[in-house]
Every structure is written in structure tokens, then in C-alpha cells.
Design a protein around this motif. Structure first.
Motif, PDB file in Angstrom:
ATOM      1  N   ASP A  26       0.840  -1.190   0.000  1.00  0.00           N
ATOM      2  CA  ASP A  26       0.000   0.000   0.000  1.00  0.00           C
ATOM      3  C   ASP A  26       0.878   1.244   0.000  1.00  0.00           C
ATOM      4  N   GLY A  27       0.852   1.987  -1.111  1.00  0.00           N
ATOM      5  CA  GLY A  27       1.718   3.159  -1.231  1.00  0.00           C
ATOM      6  C   GLY A  27       1.152   4.416  -0.592  1.00  0.00           C
ATOM      7  N   ASN A  28      -0.179   4.504  -0.419  1.00  0.00           N
ATOM      8  CA  ASN A  28      -0.759   5.753   0.082  1.00  0.00           C
ATOM      9  C   ASN A  28      -1.429   5.624   1.454  1.00  0.00           C
ATOM     10  N   ASP A  30      -3.941   3.885   2.646  1.00  0.00           N
ATOM     11  CA  ASP A  30      -5.397   3.774   2.827  1.00  0.00           C
ATOM     12  C   ASP A  30      -5.848   2.349   3.135  1.00  0.00           C
ATOM     13  N   ILE A  32      -5.208  -0.323   1.271  1.00  0.00           N
ATOM     14  CA  ILE A  32      -5.389  -1.111   0.052  1.00  0.00           C
ATOM     15  C   ILE A  32      -4.104  -1.034  -0.773  1.00  0.00           C
ATOM     16  N   GLY A  33      -3.582  -2.157  -1.160  1.00  0.00           N
ATOM     17  CA  GLY A  33      -2.398  -2.173  -2.014  1.00  0.00           C
ATOM     18  C   GLY A  33      -2.689  -1.458  -3.321  1.00  0.00           C
ATOM     19  N   ASP A  34      -1.663  -0.855  -3.923  1.00  0.00           N
ATOM     20  CA  ASP A  34      -1.893  -0.022  -5.100  1.00  0.00           C
ATOM     21  C   ASP A  34      -0.688  -0.060  -6.033  1.00  0.00           C
ATOM     22  N   ASP A  79      -8.909   2.813  -6.256  1.00  0.00           N
ATOM     23  CA  ASP A  79      -8.184   2.226  -5.111  1.00  0.00           C
ATOM     24  C   ASP A  79      -6.722   1.978  -5.460  1.00  0.00           C
TER      25      ASP A  79
HETATM   26 MG    MG Z   1      -3.458   2.267  -1.208  1.00  0.00          MG
END
Ligand code: MG
Ligand code: CA
Length: 547
Positions: A26-28, A30, A32-34, A79
Motif C-alpha cells: 500500500d503506497g498511500n 489507505d 489497500i495495495g496499489d 483504489d
Molecule cells: Mg493504497
């Protein structure tokens, strides 16, 4: 945004790494992986020693089938990020020498797709003829229902227009009408959109089901193959031809047509061989594998199988005869809770009860049998699953990077994760994670890195052919591979006990077997059968060098 790809594809040499983006990193923050998170971890994937990543659907979607229900074929799910994030992923991957495969879902859309929303307003409305309608659910009788646990028919009544629509998967995934030339043109245009951006290849989802014909199984029809060849011509029109990988869960005889005469798919996932490997290891018997190899005809030039053990779906057994399927379910699907449709929803390690030697052997086999091996994220560190999650979510839990918060997957509050991190006693992320395995020379992760390195350095694995070697012992599977005048002998003990093998190497008299992993030289091949003794579930890759 077009990026330069690595040198022309030798797709048959690649090891692919299948990534569930939502579950990888998860880069941001939240939960959720992205795509940004995945981009940060590309170095890890490159250092594993694979040549390509394959990412699961990244498109806008209501996520009722985890992204295989697409509502916009030219976008990125919010997402996961934006089209710019996608372009950055491509750039960075190519800079690291990794190719990028994505999923192309050709057969159906989400019911939320604007095309279907317009179509259901009734005949004559825009896009109505982009779907398959009937006033009564009586066409294409006898066609099998694939998601047999949830769906009872391939037809569902749409209350808005009073007609039934056709769907091979969930009822919220209406099939596109491939009879309609506009549909075919649109899907080719979607493919070009991603190829123009720099995508190196597609894993084409649900390839057999495009066309329907009364009185048939509605699978693998000639019209479907004709469209797939059209897709291939579009792929070949690029200076660096784009690669097509088929998901066609069919019997071996029915798989061959997906390669056409070298003018359809480059690769196809080998479902029958996957089943045979699990059968062979449990039965301690090489014959299921030899049978499948015997029934796997020679492929057209430059075509290749894609070999795999596990993926994001259940371990599907639908192509096995009933008796063997029952055996597999009994042996591997111990509790009813892990059954799904006609398969078993477990990850590799729990499926094998954590038996490391068996897991090493299975990896040795998918790497040494002809084809490109496909690894599933997390299996390289021995991740477990979460049987309490519904459908196939149990095998799609967050990647375990560290012993830290959320296993290093995300900075979010744990309650916001898209799925919980595995915390069961056996596979808890405190013990099972990349950081821990990285530091431990004897870990499975480091074993796999070394093995992939030996694999890359063994030129013989790049040839298309395989020659079974008689071992005088059905528990031992042996074969040779050849390419570029190099030969490798692979000897695999499928049994949990020590086994001897007397190999018929009469074709290789005078050659010296040299271990591809450690370099040890064995006595030269003489006029007698060649004796090899093997420890439980052990395997050797021996280069046969000139004396
Ligand atoms: Mg994310
Ligand atoms: Ca269809």
C-alpha cells in the motif's frame, strides 16, 4: 506515455510473478495495495530472479468479482491509483528489465458497465446488441454452469427490459455478444490502448467462452478462435510483438487449438499438468505426469506452456476424472470449508501441510518441465491463507513484508485493511515475512533465488522439447531437456522415502553429469544403467557435459 520495452521477448524463458496489486503493498496508506506500492517493491521482484510480472485486473470495477467485473476497460481502479501511476509502473519495470503482463477480460463486463446499463433499457437502445439476450432461458441448453456454488443457470432475467441475458460466470457479469462486429472492434481497440501504453502482454481471461452456438458446449468454438487470431495479428503489429497468454481450463486435446499454427496464443496455462503434479506427489507416482506429457502434443514454433502450482483462484479440479477428483479432494481438501466449486481454496504451503521438501520439489518441476513458470505472490515466503474469508479472498491476503505493523503492508489502521493480515499460529506474519527470510540463508526465499539463478544459467531449459528417461522405478521421474547444444538431466524423487533409480542414459555414454546447483561432478556415463540414489522428495538438475 509510451515507454521503451526490454529486448524482444523470449517469453518462453520467463518466470512470471503473479501479483494481486490490492494485496501487495500500500503506497498511500489507505489500507489497500496499489500501483504506487507495487512500483516501490519492483526491486524485490527483480531480485527474486523473475523476468515478468502479471498483475490481476486493475480496471474500474464494483469489485463483486474482485475486479474481473470491469466497468471501464480504459481506466485504473481509483483504489489502485491513476493511469499516470500505471505508466510509472511500466517505466520502472522496463528500467529494471521486467516485462509487465496484465489481465484482459474479454468475455464479459460488469453489469454496472455503462454499455450494459444502456443495453438493459431494451431493444433498439444503444449497446443493446452488445449483449446476448433471449425472451426465455431456453437457448444453449446443457451448457455447463461454471460457478456452480452460486449460479444455477447461465441465464438471468433482467427486470428492466424483461429479457434474459447470458452469463458464463456470475449473474452480475453479462457476456458480451461477439456476433456483433462492434464488440469485436471495441475489444481490439481496448487491447491496443494498453499495448500503446507499453503493456508487454495479456493473460487473456476466460478465452474459451466468447461465442455461443446452439447445440454446442459454447466453448472453444471456431468463431472464438478466429477472433483470438485477430487479437494475435494486432499483437504482432508492434515492433516488439506483444505476448498472449491463455487462461483456458480445458482438456489437453482442446488446449492445442489455442496455439493455432503459431498464430494464436504464445502461451497457455497448463491446468492438466498442474493437477498431475499434485496427484503425482501425493501418490508417489510419476505416471500421472508422464501421461499428461504424452498427451501434450508438440506445440507450434515459439509457443510454450505456462506452468504453475497455485494462483489467485481455487486449485481447480474440474478437468480431472471423477475418481481422481475425489482422491484430490480427500487428500488436499481435508475440511469441507476449503472446498469451492470443483476445487480447493488453499495456498500452496497449507495445501502441502508445510512440507518444505515437497514444495521445493514442486518448484523444481515447474521450472524444469518445458514452459514458463508462473509463481504466485507470497508462495516464495511460505505464506498461509485465511479460510475464514469468503470465496477466494483467503488466498489473497496482504503480502507479509516485515514483523512490523500490518506486516509492513500498509501504514493504515489495521481495521481499514482490505483484508486482515494472516495471524493464525502456523503462518503468522511475525514469523513468515520477507525481512526474516531475507536474513536467513537457509530460508525458502533464498533457496528459490538460488534455484532461479541455476535455472537461468542452464541453457538446456530454453529448448522446447522433453525426453523422458527410463528410471526402472515409477516413484522417480526423469527426463532430459536440450537447447543450444547443452543437455540437462532432471531426476525427481516423488516419494517421501529414499529411492534408487537406474537411468537409461545410453544416448549419453561418455558424458559427465555436473550438478547445475552446486557444480559437483559425477562419474561419467558408462555402458551400464546409471545409478542415482535420491533422498525423500529430492531432485537433481545434472548438466550432461562432454567428457
Ligand atoms: Mg493504497
Ligand atoms: Ca460468451
Amino acid at each position: 506515455m509510451t515507454t521503451a520495452a526490454p529486448p524482444p521477448p523470449r517469453h518462453q524463458d520467463h518466470v512470471l510473478y503473479e501479483v494481486y496489486v490490492r494485496g501487495f503493498h500500500d503506497g498511500n496508506g489507505d489500507g489497500i495495495g496499489d500501483l504506487a506500492g507495487l512500483t516501490q517493491k519492483l526491486g524485490y521482484i527483480r531480485d527474486l530472479g523473475v523476468g515478468a510480472i502479471w498483475i490481476l485486473p486493475h480496471y474500474p470495477s464494483p469489485l463483486r468479482d474482485d475486479g474481473y467485473d470491469i466497468s471501464d476497460f480504459r481506466g485504473v481502479h481509483p483504489d489502485l491509483g491513476s493511469l499516470d501511476d500505471f505508466a510509472r509502473l511500466l517505466d520502472r519495470s522496463h528500467a529494471l528489465g521486467l516485462r509487465v503482463f496484465t489481465d484482459l477480460v474479454v468475455n464479459h463486463t460488469s453489469a454496472d458497465h455503462p454499455w450494459f446499463q444502456s443495453a438493459r433499457l431494451g431493444p433498439g437502445r444503444p449497446h443493446h446488441d452488445w449483449y446476448v439476450w433471449s425472451p426465455a432461458p431456453d437457448r444453449y441448453r446443457g451448457v455447463r454452469v461454471i460457478f456452480s456454488d452460486t449460479e444455477t443457470s447461465n441465464w438471468t432475467l433482467d427486470p428492466a427490459c424483461g429479457l434474459y441475458y447470458w452469463h458464463r460466470f456470475y449473474s452480475h457479469q453479462p457476456d458480451l455478444n461477439y456476433e456483433n462486429p462492434e464488440v469485436r472492434a471495441e475489444m481490439l481497440s481496448v487491447a491496443r490502448f494498453w499495448w500503446d501504453l507499453g503493456v508487454d502482454g495479456f493473460r487473456v481471461d476466460a478465452a474459451p467462452y466468447l461465442f455461443e452456438r446452439e447445440g454446442t458446449s459454447c466453448e472453444s468454438l471456431p468463431e472464438t478462435h478466429a477472433f483470438l487470431r485477430e487479437l494475435r495479428r494486432a499483437a504482432d503489429s508492434y515492433e516488439t510483438p506483444r505476448v498472449l497468454l491463455a487462461e483456458a481450463n480445458q482438456r489437453p486435446d482442446d488446449l492445442l487449438p489455442y496455439f493455432g499454427s503459431g498464430d494464436e496464443f504464445h502461451m497457455a496455462l497448463h491446468f492438466p499438468l498442474m493437477n498431475a503434479l499434485f496427484l503425482a506427489v501425493r501418490r508417489e507416482d510419476s505416471r500421472p505426469v508422464l501421461d499428461v506429457l504424452r498427451n501434450s502434443p508438440a506445440l507450434p514454433r515459439d509457443c510454450q506452456w505456462a506452468m504453475f502450482l497455485r494462483n489467485h483462484d481455487e486449485l481447480t479440479l474440474e478437468m480431472l476424472p471423477p475418481e481422481e477428483r475425489a482422491y484430490m479432494l480427500e487428500q488436499y481438501g481435508a475440511s469441507r470449508g476449503s472446498r469451492l466449486n470443483l476445487g480447493i481454496r488453499r495456498r500452496l504451503w497449507p495445501l502441502m501441510l508445510g512440507g518444505r521438501r515437497q514444495i521445493e520439489l514442486l518448484h523444481g518441476l515447474i521450472l524444469s518441465l518445458p514452459g514458463a513458470a508462473v509463481l504466485y505472490y507470497g508462495d516464495e515466503i511460505g505464506m498461509g491463507d485465511d479460510a475464514t474469508l469468503g470465496d477466494r479472498m483467503g488466498v489473497r491476503t496482504p503480502m507479509q513484508w516485515t514483523t512490523g505493523k500490518n506486516a509492513g503492508f500498509s501504514d493504515a489502521d489495521p481495521s481499514r485493511l482490505y483484508a486482515p493480515v494472516v495471524t493464525g499460529p502456523e503462518y503468522h506474519y511475525a514469523g513468515v515475512n520477507v525481512e526474516a527470510q531475507d536474513q536467513k540463508p537457509t530460508s525458502f526465499l533464498n533457496w528459490l533465488r538460488r534455484t532461479l539463478k541455476s535455472h537461468r544459467r542452464t541453457a538446456a531449459f530454453r529448448g522446447p522439447g522433453i525426453w523422458p528417461v527410463d528410471t526402472g522405478n515409477p516413484r522417480v521421474l526423469a527426463f532430459t531437456r536440450e537447447a543450444e547444444r547443452s543437455v540437462v538431466l532432471c531426476v525427481n524423487n516423488l516419494a517421501r522415502s529414499v529411492q534408487p533409480a537406474l537411468l537409461d542414459l545410453s544416448a549419453w555414454r561418455g558424458r559427465v553429469p555436473v550438478d547445475a546447483m552446486g557444480g559437483a561432478r559425477f562419474p561419467p556415463v558408462g555402458s551400464e544403467r546409471y545409478l542415482v540414489t535420491l533422498g525423500p522428495h529430492s531432485f537433481y538438475w545434472l548438466r550432461l557435459e562432454e567428457g
